[in-house]
Design an enzyme around this catalytic site. Structure first.
Site, PDB file in Angstrom:
ATOM      1  N   ASP A 148      -3.378   9.220 -23.308  1.00  0.00           N
ATOM      2  CA  ASP A 148      -3.535   8.977 -21.870  1.00  0.00           C
ATOM      3  C   ASP A 148      -4.436   7.765 -21.654  1.00  0.00           C
ATOM      4  O   ASP A 148      -5.582   7.746 -22.109  1.00  0.00           O
ATOM      5  CB  ASP A 148      -4.168  10.222 -21.218  1.00  0.00           C
ATOM      6  CG  ASP A 148      -4.259  10.113 -19.709  1.00  0.00           C
ATOM      7  OD1 ASP A 148      -3.775   9.116 -19.144  1.00  0.00           O
ATOM      8  OD2 ASP A 148      -4.816  11.049 -19.083  1.00  0.00           O
ATOM      9  N   LYS A 191      -0.258  17.644 -11.084  1.00  0.00           N
ATOM     10  CA  LYS A 191      -1.564  18.253 -10.785  1.00  0.00           C
ATOM     11  C   LYS A 191      -1.491  18.768  -9.356  1.00  0.00           C
ATOM     12  O   LYS A 191      -1.394  17.973  -8.412  1.00  0.00           O
ATOM     13  CB  LYS A 191      -2.672  17.212 -10.912  1.00  0.00           C
ATOM     14  CG  LYS A 191      -2.983  16.840 -12.363  1.00  0.00           C
ATOM     15  CD  LYS A 191      -4.071  15.799 -12.449  1.00  0.00           C
ATOM     16  CE  LYS A 191      -4.411  15.537 -13.921  1.00  0.00           C
ATOM     17  NZ  LYS A 191      -5.074  14.239 -14.112  1.00  0.00           N
ATOM     18  N   LYS A 230      -4.052  15.922 -26.538  1.00  0.00           N
ATOM     19  CA  LYS A 230      -4.038  14.627 -25.837  1.00  0.00           C
ATOM     20  C   LYS A 230      -5.309  13.878 -26.185  1.00  0.00           C
ATOM     21  O   LYS A 230      -6.394  14.452 -26.155  1.00  0.00           O
ATOM     22  CB  LYS A 230      -3.951  14.881 -24.333  1.00  0.00           C
ATOM     23  CG  LYS A 230      -4.178  13.663 -23.468  1.00  0.00           C
ATOM     24  CD  LYS A 230      -3.552  13.845 -22.099  1.00  0.00           C
ATOM     25  CE  LYS A 230      -4.532  14.242 -21.035  1.00  0.00           C
ATOM     26  NZ  LYS A 230      -3.884  14.410 -19.721  1.00  0.00           N
ATOM     27  N   GLU A 265       0.679   8.548 -21.322  1.00  0.00           N
ATOM     28  CA  GLU A 265       0.442   8.899 -19.921  1.00  0.00           C
ATOM     29  C   GLU A 265      -0.243   7.746 -19.182  1.00  0.00           C
ATOM     30  O   GLU A 265      -1.220   7.184 -19.669  1.00  0.00           O
ATOM     31  CB  GLU A 265      -0.438  10.164 -19.895  1.00  0.00           C
ATOM     32  CG  GLU A 265      -0.668  10.727 -18.509  1.00  0.00           C
ATOM     33  CD  GLU A 265      -1.494  12.011 -18.553  1.00  0.00           C
ATOM     34  OE1 GLU A 265      -1.709  12.552 -19.657  1.00  0.00           O
ATOM     35  OE2 GLU A 265      -1.937  12.462 -17.490  1.00  0.00           O
TER      36      GLU A 265
HETATM   37 MG   LIG Z   1      -3.993  11.718 -16.973  1.00  0.00          MG
END
Ligand SMILES: [Mg+2]
Length: 397
Positions: free
Chosen positions: A201, A275, A174, A226
């Site tokens: 992201d 998360k 990422k 993201e």
């Molecule tokens: Mg993030």
């Protein structure tokens, strides 16, 4: 609803009189600063919950930062909510299920709730001599790895970081993007690594008016983009997703299963970053992963640059069904020269991470290292009653 599951017996047993609950703040220097579109952090300040009970020690970690730049909660606000609103609800004859029901009175503050819930889950698992995934009834499995590379000063530095990650065997990489550091940076990485599982992201740096600009990213076969739009938006993401080929993934906008259901119903995203520390805890995260699986929405476990305590929780979580994509779980050495747990997280030859089999979170917390990095220590609860002793640690700042 597909998410109705029988409540396990351990959730309905009284928690009993708990000997001692402490709130500790530690600050661990990062190996290198971590930059995003919202802030750059050079150390990990974490609020830890330490429960000592009948010879057992259990831990939870709050994922809030010391500042409100990523999320509205902070280490200080979480400490206040845990001490003054969550712990007073803890009664010896309450089960975990009853306690969590009481927590619903407190609106928001998911990071504070998660930290306390996780410490209690660690305690319940340790009381039974089970790893956390075993307490939840999940079979252990090695998990996929992923790495999140923060902003670098220039494109060659970014390419060097991506090269290192790819050579280490990470299953996906990422990169952070933001206004002025997006299309050309992604193009450079994609040209150099044509077969890499790559995602970007934005941490909410764009507006819906940027849809045309973001569409340029469709040419780079990203696995997902993201959180391109605001940290609290769900609806506008549905308009953006309709204009992009690349799947969108929501992170900051998702605080609960209700948010996930809304995002899925509105077609605001095709992937969800779960998360556990951001959605109110391990149990809500398990429920969300189950919801995603039922709706054919791939999900993965995001990271908040946690210490080894939070990282262990994230690894245990990924035994749950529904975590189908590589998450943000990386090797410890990417973050810290010295962590507060043993053993460190390591990748095997195929880039996977083993699931610890010890009781609870499955790793050993090195209390001498906790002391070394301690900023603040507070005895919040003793023998089932309130205790308000605060002892300052050695300041590292
Ligand atoms: Mg993030």
């Amino acid at each position: 609803m597909a998410n109705d599951q029988p409540v396990p017996a351990w959730m309905e047993e009284p928690l009993g009189v708990i000997d001692r609950i402490e709130l500790l703040t530690v600050s661990l220097p990062f190996v290198a600063p971590f930059g995003t579109s919202v802030a750059t952090w050079s150390c990990k300040e974490a609020l830890l919950v330490r429960i000592a009970d009948k010879g057992l020690v259990a831990w939870g970690e709050c994922v809030a930062d010391p500042d409100p730049y990523y999320a509205s909660e902070t280490t200080t606000s979480a400490r206040h909510i845990i001490r003054d609103f969550l712990l007073p609800e803890l009664k010896p004859d309450y089960s975990l299920a009853q306690l969590l029901e009481r927590f619903r009175r407190v609106r928001g503050n998911e990071m504070a709730k998660a930290a306390l819930e996780n410490a209690l889950l660690d305690l319940l698992a340790k009381r039974r001599g089970l790893p956390l995934h075993g307490l939840l009834g999940f079979a252990p499995r090695r998990i996929m790895s992923g790495i999140s590379i923060g902003f670098q000063d220039d494109v060659p530095s970014l390419l060097a970081k991506v090269e290192e990650a790819a050579a280490s065997g990470y299953h996906r990489v990422k990169m952070k993007i933001g206004r002025g550091r997006d299309v050309e940076w992604v193009r450079a990485v994609r040209q150099r690594f044509p077969g890499l599982a790559l995602m970007a992201d934005a941490n909410g740096d764009y507006a819906i008016a940027d849809a045309g600009h973001l569409a340029a990213l469709d040419g780079f076969a990203l696995t997902m983009i993201e959180q391109p739009l605001s940290y609290h938006d769900i609806f506008l993401h549905s308009l953006l997703q309709a204009r992009l080929i690349t799947p969108l993934c929501l992170d900051e906008s998702i605080h609960s299963c209700d948010d996930a259901e809304a995002a899925i119903a509105l077609k605001s995203c095709r992937v969800i970053n779960i998360k556990q520390g951001r959605v109110g805890g391990f149990l809500e995260a398990v429920k969300m992963a189950r919801l995603c699986a039922a709706q054919d929405i791939p999900a993965w476990s995001g990271g908040m640059d946690e210490t080894g305590i939070g990282r262990a929780l994230n690894i245990q979580l990924q035994a749950a069904p529904g975590f189908t994509l590589p998450g943000d779980t990386s090797e410890t050495r990417r973050y810290f020269h010295e962590d507060i747990v043993e053993p460190p997280v390591l990748l095997d030859k195929e880039g996977f991470i083993a699931m610890p089999q010890g009781p609870g979170i499955g790793v050993d917390v090195m209390e001498t290292r906790v002391e070394k990095y301690l900023l603040d220590r507070e005895l919040a609860r003793e023998h089932g009653g309130a205790a308000r002793q605060k002892a300052k640690g050695k300041s590292k700042k």
